[in-house]
Write an enzyme that holds these catalytic residues in place. Structure first.
Site, PDB file in Angstrom:
ATOM      1  N   LYS A   1     -15.141   1.476   4.668  1.00  0.00           N
ATOM      2  CA  LYS A   1     -14.200   2.333   3.943  1.00  0.00           C
ATOM      3  C   LYS A   1     -14.957   3.520   3.351  1.00  0.00           C
ATOM      4  CE  LYS A   1     -10.857  -0.676   4.746  1.00  0.00           C
ATOM      5  NZ  LYS A   1     -11.018  -2.015   4.338  1.00  0.00           N
TER       6      LYS A   1
ATOM      7  N   LYS B   1       2.062  -3.540   7.288  1.00  0.00           N
ATOM      8  CA  LYS B   1       2.193  -3.757   5.834  1.00  0.00           C
ATOM      9  C   LYS B   1       3.642  -3.512   5.406  1.00  0.00           C
ATOM     10  CE  LYS B   1      -0.562  -4.652   3.200  1.00  0.00           C
ATOM     11  NZ  LYS B   1      -1.048  -5.979   2.748  1.00  0.00           N
TER      12      LYS B   1
ATOM     13  N   TYR C   1      -1.581  -0.237  11.137  1.00  0.00           N
ATOM     14  CA  TYR C   1      -1.841  -0.959   9.878  1.00  0.00           C
ATOM     15  C   TYR C   1      -0.660  -0.809   8.930  1.00  0.00           C
ATOM     16  CZ  TYR C   1      -3.468  -1.404   5.023  1.00  0.00           C
ATOM     17  OH  TYR C   1      -3.561  -1.720   3.687  1.00  0.00           O
TER      18      TYR C   1
ATOM     19  N   THR D   1       0.824  -1.214   0.000  1.00  0.00           N
ATOM     20  CA  THR D   1       0.000   0.000   0.000  1.00  0.00           C
ATOM     21  C   THR D   1       0.857   1.263   0.000  1.00  0.00           C
ATOM     22  OG1 THR D   1      -1.412   1.295   1.496  1.00  0.00           O
ATOM     23  CG2 THR D   1      -0.152  -0.440   2.508  1.00  0.00           C
ATOM     24  N   ASP D   2       0.285   2.350  -0.524  1.00  0.00           N
ATOM     25  CA  ASP D   2       0.998   3.644  -0.475  1.00  0.00           C
ATOM     26  C   ASP D   2       1.148   4.133   0.964  1.00  0.00           C
ATOM     27  OD1 ASP D   2      -1.692   4.340  -0.027  1.00  0.00           O
ATOM     28  OD2 ASP D   2      -1.785   5.850  -1.610  1.00  0.00           O
ATOM     29  N   GLU D   3       0.380   3.529   1.886  1.00  0.00           N
ATOM     30  CA  GLU D   3       0.433   4.011   3.268  1.00  0.00           C
ATOM     31  C   GLU D   3       1.779   3.719   3.929  1.00  0.00           C
ATOM     32  OE1 GLU D   3      -3.095   3.654   5.564  1.00  0.00           O
ATOM     33  OE2 GLU D   3      -4.379   3.592   3.802  1.00  0.00           O
TER      34      GLU D   3
ATOM     35  N   PRO E   1     -19.581  10.855   7.823  1.00  0.00           N
ATOM     36  CA  PRO E   1     -18.603  11.361   8.792  1.00  0.00           C
ATOM     37  C   PRO E   1     -17.240  11.643   8.152  1.00  0.00           C
ATOM     38  CG  PRO E   1     -18.905   8.981   9.054  1.00  0.00           C
ATOM     39  CD  PRO E   1     -19.807   9.407   7.942  1.00  0.00           C
TER      40      PRO E   1
HETATM   41  N1  LIG Z   1      -8.508  -1.242   0.107  1.00  0.00           N
HETATM   42  C1  LIG Z   1      -7.535  -0.469  -0.330  1.00  0.00           C
HETATM   43  O1  LIG Z   1      -7.791   0.683  -0.688  1.00  0.00           O
HETATM   44  C2  LIG Z   1      -6.124  -0.989  -0.440  1.00  0.00           C
HETATM   45  C3  LIG Z   1      -5.156  -0.198  -1.065  1.00  0.00           C
HETATM   46  C4  LIG Z   1      -3.857  -0.706  -1.212  1.00  0.00           C
HETATM   47  C5  LIG Z   1      -3.558  -1.959  -0.741  1.00  0.00           C
HETATM   48  N2  LIG Z   1      -4.513  -2.699  -0.111  1.00  0.00           N
HETATM   49  C6  LIG Z   1      -4.158  -4.042   0.328  1.00  0.00           C
HETATM   50  O2  LIG Z   1      -4.894  -4.926  -0.501  1.00  0.00           O
HETATM   51  C7  LIG Z   1      -5.221  -6.118   0.203  1.00  0.00           C
HETATM   52  C8  LIG Z   1      -6.703  -6.361   0.155  1.00  0.00           C
HETATM   53  O3  LIG Z   1      -7.378  -5.242   0.724  1.00  0.00           O
HETATM   54  P1  LIG Z   1      -8.962  -5.208   0.794  1.00  0.00           P
HETATM   55  O4  LIG Z   1      -9.362  -3.784   0.880  1.00  0.00           O
HETATM   56  O5  LIG Z   1      -9.519  -6.074  -0.245  1.00  0.00           O
HETATM   57  O6  LIG Z   1      -9.190  -5.885   2.229  1.00  0.00           O
HETATM   58  P2  LIG Z   1     -10.485  -6.580   2.841  1.00  0.00           P
HETATM   59  O7  LIG Z   1     -10.419  -6.278   4.286  1.00  0.00           O
HETATM   60  O8  LIG Z   1     -11.700  -6.220   2.073  1.00  0.00           O
HETATM   61  O9  LIG Z   1     -10.234  -8.145   2.596  1.00  0.00           O
HETATM   62  C9  LIG Z   1      -9.264  -8.874   3.285  1.00  0.00           C
HETATM   63  C10 LIG Z   1      -9.550 -10.354   3.063  1.00  0.00           C
HETATM   64  O10 LIG Z   1      -8.508 -11.090   3.719  1.00  0.00           O
HETATM   65  C11 LIG Z   1      -9.128 -12.123   4.479  1.00  0.00           C
HETATM   66  N3  LIG Z   1      -8.250 -12.426   5.619  1.00  0.00           N
HETATM   67  C12 LIG Z   1      -7.984 -11.625   6.696  1.00  0.00           C
HETATM   68  N4  LIG Z   1      -7.150 -12.255   7.543  1.00  0.00           N
HETATM   69  C13 LIG Z   1      -6.870 -13.457   6.998  1.00  0.00           C
HETATM   70  C14 LIG Z   1      -6.065 -14.548   7.378  1.00  0.00           C
HETATM   71  N5  LIG Z   1      -5.371 -14.524   8.539  1.00  0.00           N
HETATM   72  N6  LIG Z   1      -5.997 -15.635   6.579  1.00  0.00           N
HETATM   73  C15 LIG Z   1      -6.695 -15.675   5.420  1.00  0.00           C
HETATM   74  N7  LIG Z   1      -7.489 -14.678   5.005  1.00  0.00           N
HETATM   75  C16 LIG Z   1      -7.576 -13.584   5.773  1.00  0.00           C
HETATM   76  C17 LIG Z   1     -10.465 -11.585   4.909  1.00  0.00           C
HETATM   77  O11 LIG Z   1     -11.372 -12.618   5.250  1.00  0.00           O
HETATM   78  C18 LIG Z   1     -10.877 -10.819   3.651  1.00  0.00           C
HETATM   79  O12 LIG Z   1     -11.534 -11.669   2.746  1.00  0.00           O
HETATM   80  C19 LIG Z   1      -4.663  -5.931   1.607  1.00  0.00           C
HETATM   81  O13 LIG Z   1      -3.400  -6.560   1.668  1.00  0.00           O
HETATM   82  C20 LIG Z   1      -4.516  -4.424   1.745  1.00  0.00           C
HETATM   83  O14 LIG Z   1      -3.495  -4.112   2.655  1.00  0.00           O
HETATM   84  C21 LIG Z   1      -5.792  -2.244   0.047  1.00  0.00           C
END
Ligand SMILES: NC(=O)c1ccc[n+]([C@@H]2O[C@H](COP(=O)([O-])OP(=O)(O)OC[C@H]3O[C@@H](n4cnc5c(N)ncnc54)[C@H](O)[C@@H]3O)[C@@H](O)[C@H]2O)c1
Length: 340
Positions: free
Chosen positions: A192, A157, A153, A127-129, A208
Site C-alpha cells: 500500500k 466490497k 475490489y 470502504t469509500d471506494e 512509483p
Molecule cells: N486499508 C485501507 O486503507 C482500508 C480502507 C477502508 C476499508 N478497508 C477495509 O478494511 C478491512 C481490512 O483492511 P486491511 O487493509 O487491514 O487489509 P489486509 O489485507 O491488511 O488484511 C486482511 C486480513 O484478512 C485476512 N483474510 C483474507 N481472506 C480471508 C479469509 N477468507 N478468511 C479469513 N481471513 C482472511 C488476511 O489474512 C489478513 O489478515 C478490509 O475489509 C478492507 O476492505 C481498508
C-alpha cells in the site's frame, strides 16, 4: 459511551493491518472483552501483528468462506466485526476470484452464521471506494449516495455491504456498516502506498506513482478509524452506514514529497509509472453522520505520517521480513510498468 455490553467479540481478519490495530485498540479500551480472531493468514495476514497479545485472545486460523471454520469461531460471540478481505485494488485487477470468494461469499457465510447463532450485532467494514470516482466534482460522498464501484475490489466490497443490509431488511439481523477512507499506520502491508513509499525511501529505492501522481485520497490514521468503528459498534443506528474519513485530501505526489522530506531523501526517487487501469482520481466523504454520533479524530495527516515514519524506522525487522517473501517480490516486480 453507552455500552451495549458486548462480552465476546469475533474479529475476522484480525491478523491484517486494520484488524490487528483494532485488536490492540479493543484490548486497551475494553479490557474485559473476550476476543476471538478468525484469520486465514493469507499473504497479508501476519501473526507478528498480534505479538504481545496472543495470550489475551483466542486465535483461530480459518477461512470466513468456510461455514465450519466460522461456526467454530463464532460460537458464543455476541458481536462480529468483519475486517477479513482481499484488500488490494491492484491485485483485484490481476485476479478477481479470491476477492469474490472472500469479500462476497465469505461475508455471506458470516452473516448466515450470525443469524443462526443469534449474534446481537454485525459490523461490516467497508470502504469509500464503493462510491466510485469523484474526480471533476467538488462534493463529498454521503452515506445515502448510490454505490458506483469501479474496480473489482470495490465491486466486491459493495456487494458485501448490500448483502449485510439485505440480512438486516430480510431477517432483522442487527447490522451496521462503516465506510473508511484510505488508512495508514503501523502494521500496514508494504504494497500500500504509504508503507511502500516509506520503506522504499529508507532503502533509496524508487517511489512509483501512477501516471502523474495527481490522484487524491483522504488519508486517515488507523487509530482514528478504530475509534470510529468502536463507536459505531456501540452507538450506530441499526441498518445504517457511517462514513469515516479524515477530511484531508492529499495527492500521491504530496504523499511522496512528505515522506521523502521526513526521511531526508531527494525528489529524484519519485518515478511516474503506467496508470492503474480504471484508476479513481478522487475519493472524499462527508462524515457528519459519524461526528453526530460523537466521533472525533485525534490525528492530522502531518503528525500521523510523522508517527508512522517513526514506526517503520523502529520496526525494520517487521517490514524487511515481509518484503523478503517471494509473494511480495513477485507482485512488486510484475506490477509497475514504465509510463508510456
Ligand atoms: N486499508 C485501507 O486503507 C482500508 C480502507 C477502508 C476499508 N478497508 C477495509 O478494511 C478491512 C481490512 O483492511 P486491511 O487493509 O487491514 O487489509 P489486509 O489485507 O491488511 O488484511 C486482511 C486480513 O484478512 C485476512 N483474510 C483474507 N481472506 C480471508 C479469509 N477468507 N478468511 C479469513 N481471513 C482472511 C488476511 O489474512 C489478513 O489478515 C478490509 O475489509 C478492507 O476492505 C481498508
Amino acid at each position: 459511551m453507552a455500552d451495549r455490553l458486548f462480552t465476546k467479540v469475533l474479529v475476522t481478519g484480525g491478523a491484517g493491518f486494520i484488524g490487528a490495530n483494532f485488536v490492540h485498540y479493543a484490548l486497551r479500551v475494553h479490557p474485559a472483552w473476550e476476543l476471538v480472531v478468525l484469520d486465514k493468514l493469507t499473504y497479508a495476514g501476519n501473526l507478528a501483528n498480534l505479538a504481545g497479545v496472543m495470550d489475551r485472545i483466542r486465535f483461530v486460523k480459518g477461512d470466513i468462506a468456510s461455514a465450519a471454520d466460522v461456526a467454530g469461531a463464532m460460537a458464543g460471540c455476541d458481536a462480529v466485526v468483519n475486517f477479513a478481505a482481499e484488500s488490494h485494488v491492484d491485485r483485484s485487477l490481476v485476479d478477481s476470484h479470491p476477492f469474490l470468494r472472500t469479500n462476497v461469499e465469505g461475508t455471506l457465510v458470516l452473516l448466515t452464521a450470525a443469524r443462526e447463532l443469534g449474534v446481537r450485532r454485525f459490523l461490516q467494514i467497508s470502504t469509500d471506494e464503493i462510491y466510485g470516482d469523484l474526480a471533476g466534482h467538488d462534493g463529498r460522498s454521503r452515506e445515502d449516495d448510490a454505490a458506483r464501484p469501479r474496480s473489482p475490489y470495490a465491486a466486491t466490497k459493495a456487494a458485501a455491504e448490500h448483502l449485510a443490509f439485505a440480512f438486516h431488511t430480510s431477517y432483522g439481523l442487527d447490522v451496521v456498516v462503516t465506510r473508511g477512507s484510505n488508512n495508514f499506520g503501523p502494521y500496514q502491508y508494504p504494497e500500500k502506498i504509504i508503507p511502500l513509499f516509506i520503506t522504499n525511501a529508507i532503502d533509496g529505492k524508487p517511489l512509483p506513482l501512477y501516471n502523474d501522481g495527481s490522484a487524491v485520497r483522504d488519508y486517515m490514521h488507523v487509530e482514528d478509524h478504530c475509534a470510529g468503528i468502536d463507536l459505531v459498534l456501540h452507538e450506530g443506528r441499526t441498518g445504517t452506514a457511517y462514513n469515516l474519513g479524515a477530511g484531508a485530501e492529499t495527492s500521491g505526489v504530496a504523499v511522496a514529497e512528505a515522506i521523502l522530506k521526513a526521511l531526508g531523501r531527494g525528489r529524484e526517487l519519485i518515478t511516474f509509472v503506467a496508470d492503474r487501469p480504471g484508476h479513481d482520481y478522487r475519493y472524499a466523504m462527508d462524515v457528519t453522520r459519524a461526528e453526530a454520533l460523537g466521533w472525533r479524530r485525534r490525528h492530522n495527516f502531518a503528525d500521523g505520517l510523522a508517527a508512522t515514519v517513526r514506526w517503520y524506522r523502529d520496526n525494520e525487522p517487521w517490514w524487511r521480513q515481509v518484503k523478503q517473501k517471494l509473494e511480495y517480490v513477485r507482485h512488486e516486480q510484475s506490477w509497475y510498468k514504465p509510463r508510456p
